[in-house]
Scaffold this active site. Structure first.
Site, PDB file in Angstrom:
ATOM      1  CG  HIS B  94      40.038  45.336  70.754  1.00 30.22           C
ATOM      2  ND1 HIS B  94      39.335  44.755  69.721  1.00 30.22           N
ATOM      3  CD2 HIS B  94      41.354  45.163  70.441  1.00 30.22           C
ATOM      4  CE1 HIS B  94      40.184  44.269  68.828  1.00 30.22           C
ATOM      5  NE2 HIS B  94      41.415  44.496  69.240  1.00 30.22           N
ATOM      6  CG  ASP B 119      16.170  38.984  74.521  1.00 27.69           C
ATOM      7  OD1 ASP B 119      15.063  39.538  74.391  1.00 27.69           O
ATOM      8  OD2 ASP B 119      16.294  37.772  74.782  1.00 27.69           O
TER       9      ASP B 119
END
Lengths: 234, 234, 234, 234
Positions: B94, B119
């Site tokens: 985070h 991708d």
């Protein structure tokens, strides 16, 4: 005199170019010795790489130089007003850091749009009103301080450690000069985030009070639980 | 205990400032040992340059500290919810990385607008709903995890290895902590690309499913042909 | 000949990549020896890292090369027009620095939107009109200089040390080549601030004359009080 | 075999991260030996810092590997189509460089908005049409090349040494691999300038043909007078 404070003021000034808050001599940091009522501040127009702690001028709260060869920052009078009005602050910094200066030029305060803001600023970062022609003509720098104090008449400067001065740029403060600069770095980051947030969602609203409280108080309240020891940041 | 995992968690945390995802202490990485049900995580508020592998706290999946002097990250409860809900992930990160945080503050997910996105992320990177005042008032960090899990009720976290938490910032994950950070770096880049794409063409639509499939599957599907060996990235 | 001036021109040219004003060979600095009427200028197309003071070409004010093997910058004719029209300037710089070039491509001058601008430019930084097809077809570089001079027919080039050339990019000048480059760096920063200011507040107005005067004159007027000694910058 | 060409391809690939065109392995450069009809190209998914000249795979123009242990770039088929269609080019580069990718995701070409563009690209940098589902499903990378060639049916690839592939990113080429990368760096800069120019003046028009001719031809035409020797760049 005030050798330790001068060392801190030097270190805090050197942070300005390191943290990309300034180019050339576009910023100044000061600190106050509350017991003696004396302020150490960057000299005017001297490049950061030439600053030496022992050369930093010392002024009293009326702006009289009490030590040093060099002229203090041309913004000294603004710093002094802040020290007199905000009794808990120990350091002040002014720069033309890009993101805050953009908001200043736009004449706009910065709403609390996320938890990054709420972690450090307890609500909107306000923008001052413009100075009047008279306030500009006479004692301009002192009046810049006065309009900041006026902007904070209903705000706690310890919970909102910075301001946008209209048409000009940011001022920040903290319990010491390094903390003032840290607040300046963070306000610059918040100003950048807010610009893009508003661009993505022009009608954006400030975050809810509950979230503001949660994030500010988990870091700064008396029940703060962020970090390794209870600490109040400002 | 868990020396190798601590080493990985240290390395992954040190990637955060190197890759410009954080300033100060604005991010944390953890990793899980699935066999023992133990999580190694960054301690709260400690600067990255002071982190040492042996000081990293270890907690169990209920949040009880089982090793270490330092308090674990204040976001630990969020990490734990993710480990419990997403059984294949090995690392969580985070941060308040700027581009993802801008989308978070705007309360918006990031559509798949090009092959760079395709991708790595198999469709939109979702944004959570806002937490309710009640969810903020009590067990805020745990509820942050719960709202992420709620957002993924119809999504495969291995194919969408990250999320935008409303008003807050990004969480990412991966099969190990370094891969989680790689996903965070890539999501930050995608968030930047998407901002400018939408600014150039406000009515932009996501790419066609065929192109999304082609790019995601040539890297991640069982017939992947990108790279030197068959590998599934998440 | 002109060894000291060549050294200054070399140093000023090397500032261009250092200050991120150029990539490849996208900029050139010159300086004039007013007594001899000779100009030292960067050679055309030579990478900055290969420049040597002794190789810098010297031209007279009609553009005749009086020393040096290398061809002078293809923009030499523009520099010469400026030296002839603005008798107090000692250095000229032209780059394709990104922010100024964006304003140039947009065909817009830069209003004074804050005190950062007012500290260095006494009012709007003007944008030239476009050149006509005839002015482009013949003596293009000379005509680029002429349209700058035309733009300054009611402006003091010492108080507005730079211009945006329409469709092209910035030119700056100063009392010497290093000061010219400093003005280019500052104009680039101002161009960036102005872009974002206008984006935040599209209907933004220039700052009041009182504030413009205050900031410009506290640094540049005869009663200037910024810095350590009375100085007039241009 | 092809040791010198491999050395050049290695050097050109290493330019990609140095010039900030790529993160991770998001780009590849190749070069062709026209006499032998052989192409040297980056291997797929290998980090730049691990590349060694002797490991670079060599393929023929039908895509058969004639030397090397490693798989060639997954984009090899696109490179080969370009070498076959554009007989004067010697190097090809593909990246996901941020500014060009933003235009690609927006599905837009880049008009010639200033002299920086005109110095290198003789008119608009085109954007391909989107591939059809069928073109994506089968021989995707070859069809990516074909749609570029289709886009250039009325364009001279030597005068427009790059293209925006819709939904994807940029391809560039040049007389050798280093020149191809230089064109990629410049196209990235032009893409950035164009974004902000359009934001400042949304209804912006391309520059006049006279100015486009002047700048392109003073650098690239047979009467070019930029630089130290007559040179034709592509």
């Amino acid at each position: 005199m005030l050798e330790e404070l001068k060392r801190q003021v030097l270190e805090a000034n050197l942070e300005l170019p390191k943290k990309n808050l300034v180019i050339y001599t576009w910023g100044n940091v000061s600190a106050i010795d509350r017991e003696q009522g004396l302020v150490v501040i960057k000299p005017s127009g001297v490049p950061y790489e030439e600053l030496r702690a022992e050369d930093l001028p010392v002024v009293d709260l009326d702006g009289n130089k009490v030590e040093g060869e060099l002229n203090p920052s041309s913004d000294t009078a603004t710093h002094l007003v802040l020290y007199k009005a905000f009794p808990e602050i120990g350091g002040v910094v002014h720069t033309h850091s890009p993101w805050c200066t953009k908001w200043a030029q736009a004449g706009r305060g910065i709403s609390a749009l996320g938890t990054t803001h709420a972690d450090y600023f307890y609500g909107e970062i306000p923008c001052t009103r413009k100075l009047t022609p008279l306030e500009i003509a006479s004692e301009y720098e002192k009046n810049t301080g006065e309009v900041i104090v006026e902007t904070f008449k209903d705000l706690n400067p310890n919970f909102t450690p910075g301001v946008i001065v209209n048409n000009h740029g940011p001022f920040n403060w903290g319990k010491n000069p390094l903390k003032a600069v840290e607040n300046a770095v963070i306000m610059e980051e918040i100003a950048k985030l807010a610009y893009y947030t508003q661009s993505l969602t022009p009608e954006i609203e400030p975050i809810d009070d509950q979230l503001l409280d949660k994030h500010f108080l988990r870091k700064h309240g008396k029940n703060a639980y962020y970090g390794q020891v209870q600490n109040v940041k400002n």
